[in-house]
Each structure stands twice: as structure tokens, then as C-alpha cells.
Design a protein around this motif. Structure first.
Motif, PDB file in Angstrom:
ATOM      1  N   TYR A 146       0.831  -1.203   0.000  1.00  0.00           N
ATOM      2  CA  TYR A 146       0.000   0.000   0.000  1.00  0.00           C
ATOM      3  C   TYR A 146       0.867   1.255   0.000  1.00  0.00           C
ATOM      4  O   TYR A 146       0.567   2.220  -0.684  1.00  0.00           O
ATOM      5  N   ALA A 147       1.939   1.229   0.763  1.00  0.00           N
ATOM      6  CA  ALA A 147       2.849   2.385   0.806  1.00  0.00           C
ATOM      7  C   ALA A 147       3.489   2.612  -0.565  1.00  0.00           C
ATOM      8  O   ALA A 147       3.535   3.747  -1.056  1.00  0.00           O
ATOM      9  N   LEU A 148       3.958   1.554  -1.183  1.00  0.00           N
ATOM     10  CA  LEU A 148       4.606   1.663  -2.485  1.00  0.00           C
ATOM     11  C   LEU A 148       3.641   2.178  -3.546  1.00  0.00           C
ATOM     12  O   LEU A 148       3.949   3.109  -4.302  1.00  0.00           O
ATOM     13  N   MET A 149       2.460   1.598  -3.621  1.00  0.00           N
ATOM     14  CA  MET A 149       1.474   2.013  -4.620  1.00  0.00           C
ATOM     15  C   MET A 149       0.985   3.440  -4.366  1.00  0.00           C
ATOM     16  O   MET A 149       0.804   4.217  -5.306  1.00  0.00           O
ATOM     17  N   GLY A 171       1.144  14.731  -8.717  1.00  0.00           N
ATOM     18  CA  GLY A 171       1.941  15.919  -8.432  1.00  0.00           C
ATOM     19  C   GLY A 171       2.401  16.075  -7.000  1.00  0.00           C
ATOM     20  O   GLY A 171       2.880  17.127  -6.612  1.00  0.00           O
ATOM     21  N   VAL A 172       2.235  15.017  -6.187  1.00  0.00           N
ATOM     22  CA  VAL A 172       2.677  15.061  -4.794  1.00  0.00           C
ATOM     23  C   VAL A 172       3.876  14.135  -4.670  1.00  0.00           C
ATOM     24  O   VAL A 172       3.767  12.921  -4.866  1.00  0.00           O
ATOM     25  N   ILE A 173       5.015  14.702  -4.346  1.00  0.00           N
ATOM     26  CA  ILE A 173       6.242  13.913  -4.253  1.00  0.00           C
ATOM     27  C   ILE A 173       6.371  13.341  -2.850  1.00  0.00           C
ATOM     28  O   ILE A 173       6.341  14.079  -1.865  1.00  0.00           O
ATOM     29  N   THR A 174       6.496  12.035  -2.773  1.00  0.00           N
ATOM     30  CA  THR A 174       6.695  11.343  -1.500  1.00  0.00           C
ATOM     31  C   THR A 174       7.896  10.413  -1.643  1.00  0.00           C
ATOM     32  O   THR A 174       8.341  10.119  -2.756  1.00  0.00           O
ATOM     33  N   PHE A 175       8.386   9.948  -0.522  1.00  0.00           N
ATOM     34  CA  PHE A 175       9.507   9.012  -0.501  1.00  0.00           C
ATOM     35  C   PHE A 175       9.197   7.927   0.515  1.00  0.00           C
ATOM     36  O   PHE A 175       8.527   8.178   1.512  1.00  0.00           O
ATOM     37  N   TYR A 176       9.699   6.725   0.284  1.00  0.00           N
ATOM     38  CA  TYR A 176       9.549   5.685   1.294  1.00  0.00           C
ATOM     39  C   TYR A 176      10.707   5.811   2.274  1.00  0.00           C
ATOM     40  O   TYR A 176      11.750   6.374   1.975  1.00  0.00           O
ATOM     41  N   THR A 177      10.503   5.305   3.475  1.00  0.00           N
ATOM     42  CA  THR A 177      11.565   5.356   4.468  1.00  0.00           C
ATOM     43  C   THR A 177      12.359   4.062   4.414  1.00  0.00           C
ATOM     44  O   THR A 177      11.802   2.989   4.175  1.00  0.00           O
ATOM     45  N   ILE A 187       6.510  12.773   3.583  1.00  0.00           N
ATOM     46  CA  ILE A 187       6.193  13.954   2.811  1.00  0.00           C
ATOM     47  C   ILE A 187       6.983  15.098   3.444  1.00  0.00           C
ATOM     48  O   ILE A 187       6.960  15.268   4.663  1.00  0.00           O
ATOM     49  N   GLU A 188       7.667  15.860   2.620  1.00  0.00           N
ATOM     50  CA  GLU A 188       8.462  16.971   3.123  1.00  0.00           C
ATOM     51  C   GLU A 188       7.990  18.264   2.467  1.00  0.00           C
ATOM     52  O   GLU A 188       8.542  18.703   1.459  1.00  0.00           O
TER      53      GLU A 188
END
Length: 78
Positions: A11-14, A23-29, A38-39
Motif C-alpha cells: 500500500y505504501a509503495l502504490m 503531483g505530490v512527491i513522496t519518498f519511502y523510508t 512527505i516533506e
């Protein structure tokens, strides 16, 4: 920095991938694959916050839909 923890790493990856399409940039930890981060900028408008929330909300819904289809197909196999 904000973190969103999911029940499963898929779910996190998808959600992260779908958020990027919106248009929302996220990164996995690296220490927990079930968490995306989210930063946002230090100075942000209400409109950008609303856009990010809508993007993440849509990304979560799409991830649920896609992973639900996969799970349904796996359960249907003999």
C-alpha cells in the motif's frame, strides 16, 4: 516532515507512486517500508496543502482499488 504509515508495504509503495502521478512527491523510508514521508516546504499556502491532501487521498483510493483487484484475482485462482 510528515510520515504516513500503512498496514502493508505494498500500500505504501502504490500510494507513493500514485501520489507522484498526482503531483505530490513522496519518498519511502528505509527503516520501515510501510511508511512514506512527505516533506512540504517551510512556507506553504492553504491551497497547496489542499492540493496535496487531495492528491494523497486519491492516491490511497487508487492503490486500494488496484491492490484489491490483484487480491481478488489471486483468490479466484483454483
Amino acid at each position: 516532515m510528515l510520515g504516513i504509515e500503512f498496514t502493508h508495504r505494498d500500500y505504501a509503495l502504490m500510494t507513493s507512486a500514485e501520489a507522484g502521478h498526482r503531483g505530490v512527491i513522496t519518498f519511502y523510508t528505509l527503516n520501515n517500508p510501510r511508511v512514506i514521508r512527505i516533506e512540504p516546504p517551510l512556507i506553504i499556502t492553504i491551497e497547496l496543502i489542499d492540493r496535496a491532501v487531495q492528491g494523497i487521498d486519491g492516491a490511497v483510493a487508487e492503490a486500494e482499488r488496484l491492490l484489491g483487484q490483484v487480491q481478488g484475482a489471486v483468490e479466484a485462482e483454483p
